[in-house]
Scaffold this motif. Sequence first.
Motif, PDB file in Angstrom:
ATOM      1  N   THR A  22      96.422  32.085  17.130  1.00  0.00           N
ATOM      2  CA  THR A  22      96.178  30.651  17.011  1.00  0.00           C
ATOM      3  C   THR A  22      95.737  30.017  18.326  1.00  0.00           C
ATOM      4  N   ASP A  23      96.035  30.671  19.463  1.00  0.00           N
ATOM      5  CA  ASP A  23      95.587  30.130  20.745  1.00  0.00           C
ATOM      6  C   ASP A  23      94.274  30.744  21.211  1.00  0.00           C
ATOM      7  N   GLY A  24      93.582  31.478  20.297  1.00  0.00           N
ATOM      8  CA  GLY A  24      92.247  31.975  20.581  1.00  0.00           C
ATOM      9  C   GLY A  24      92.164  33.363  21.189  1.00  0.00           C
ATOM     10  N   GLN A  25      93.275  34.017  21.439  1.00  0.00           N
ATOM     11  CA  GLN A  25      93.228  35.384  21.948  1.00  0.00           C
ATOM     12  C   GLN A  25      92.761  36.342  20.858  1.00  0.00           C
ATOM     13  N   THR A  26      92.014  37.378  21.267  1.00  0.00           N
ATOM     14  CA  THR A  26      91.490  38.358  20.322  1.00  0.00           C
ATOM     15  C   THR A  26      91.892  39.755  20.765  1.00  0.00           C
ATOM     16  N   PHE A  27      92.418  40.522  19.836  1.00  0.00           N
ATOM     17  CA  PHE A  27      92.832  41.906  20.112  1.00  0.00           C
ATOM     18  C   PHE A  27      92.147  42.821  19.096  1.00  0.00           C
ATOM     19  N   THR A  28      91.590  43.914  19.588  1.00  0.00           N
ATOM     20  CA  THR A  28      90.845  44.820  18.709  1.00  0.00           C
ATOM     21  C   THR A  28      91.384  46.242  18.823  1.00  0.00           C
ATOM     22  N   LYS A  29      91.210  46.985  17.753  1.00  0.00           N
ATOM     23  CA  LYS A  29      91.611  48.391  17.737  1.00  0.00           C
ATOM     24  C   LYS A  29      90.653  49.165  16.817  1.00  0.00           C
TER      25      LYS A  29
END
Length: 497
Positions: free
Chosen positions: A429-436
Amino acid sequence: MSLSHLLSRRAFLVQGALAGVSANAVAPAPSPQTPAAQTPTPQAPTEVQPSTPPATRILADWLVSSPQDAVPDNVRKEAVRSIVNWVGVTVGGSGQQAVVRALATLQPYTGTSSAHLFGRSETLDPLRAAFITGISSHVLDYDDTHLETIIHPAGPVASALFSLAQTRPVSGADLLHAFILGTEIECRLGKVIYPSHYDMGWHITGTCGVFGAAAACGRILGLNAQQMRWALGIAATEAAGLKIMFGSMCKSLNIGRAAENGLLAALLAANNFTSSDESIEGHDGYIFAASRQHDYARLVDGLGQHYEIALNTYKPFACGIVIHPVIDGVLQLRNQHHLKAPEIRSIAIRANPLVLELTGKKTPTTGLEAKFSVFHSAAVALLRGFAGEKEYTDEAARDPQVIALRERVTVAVDPIVQTDEAYITITTTDGQTFTKHVEHAVGSVQNPLSDKDLSFKFTQLATGILPPAQIEELLTFAWNLPEQHNAGDLPRLGALA
């Protein structure tokens, strides 16, 4: 791969994914007359070419003559692992409503009760025992998978074999060899007709599993080559099972029927009940009728030189196999970044097209439906931190928190992505993006479960159903099946007193 990564993967597996959780052969009868060939219609989607191998005959000859010492040690080892996994999930599924209701239906009509059932106190006749055991082995959707075909090899074959083994002395080594041969036929046939057969709406474990069960039981019964051809033909005309049943009790019924029908096919053939000698490859035979594109050579080329059971895999998650890369990736991101459900804006998934085709249920309302929902699976994995049997109950499917989170899950399909692969992007919700990127899901051939993992899974599934001492005895017997004098003792050890 670093040691720390390996340790984190193992912790993820144990703490997350698995938490909570022979009569002599009779004399051959004269061959039946071969019916006159029919002229194919111009609209026929496929044709049987003159060069088509006599597959039914080749397979039958191999099944009755294949020696045990021709099987490599690694193949026998994987077959034992398959049996261990199968026993665990069969005990684990023994109390499910599909099993309870099927038993209540059959018991008033069953014959001589001589065959025990894993995790239950009832006894049935061997044919009905094969049926119930097959349902129990598959109802959790926690069983083994031959990834090239998405067949669950052990369910139909082992359920039939261990029911038959309770009627006659069968050594563990002989039963294991029959199991290897049966799963070979089952998976090779699947390779010939997949994916066309699957795309047409058939449940491939049900349709191909009956052949494996018939072949394996025919080997134990000592069928001669002609009788084995008949057994395969009887299996061909019994083969059934539809994909539309996924998410209902009928999905596991397909495996139960494959086991029962395969055993019946072998028993009928032993009494010289005839069928076509070209039932698999002939025009209007099984392959012709069951697929639009196929390669007959895959059924017989290299027969006895390599074995499909060596490529078997085992589920760490209690749901459809194509969702496993997604769950793997979600759990890794959750654990690595300490993600919590309230802070998740979206979970975006890129996966193989089969993911939506097979598990695209967006609003499951029962545990069985949830097993075929990639949306539920991604949400429950992030919310609860694992994806064992308790995450696929009716309660879990109706959990308001799970429902709220699965509405934030989106799936895009890409045919370039492999079936054991997935790309996951989680945005907060604070705009952080995590990918895997999960290249090979945990439990795949390239990233397999260890023997220790399988024993842990077995114990978790059996706990609460069998007493601890019985679980240990049953597990030890299964791991040492090749050395056992009487394989029929296994279901007796796994039954309730």
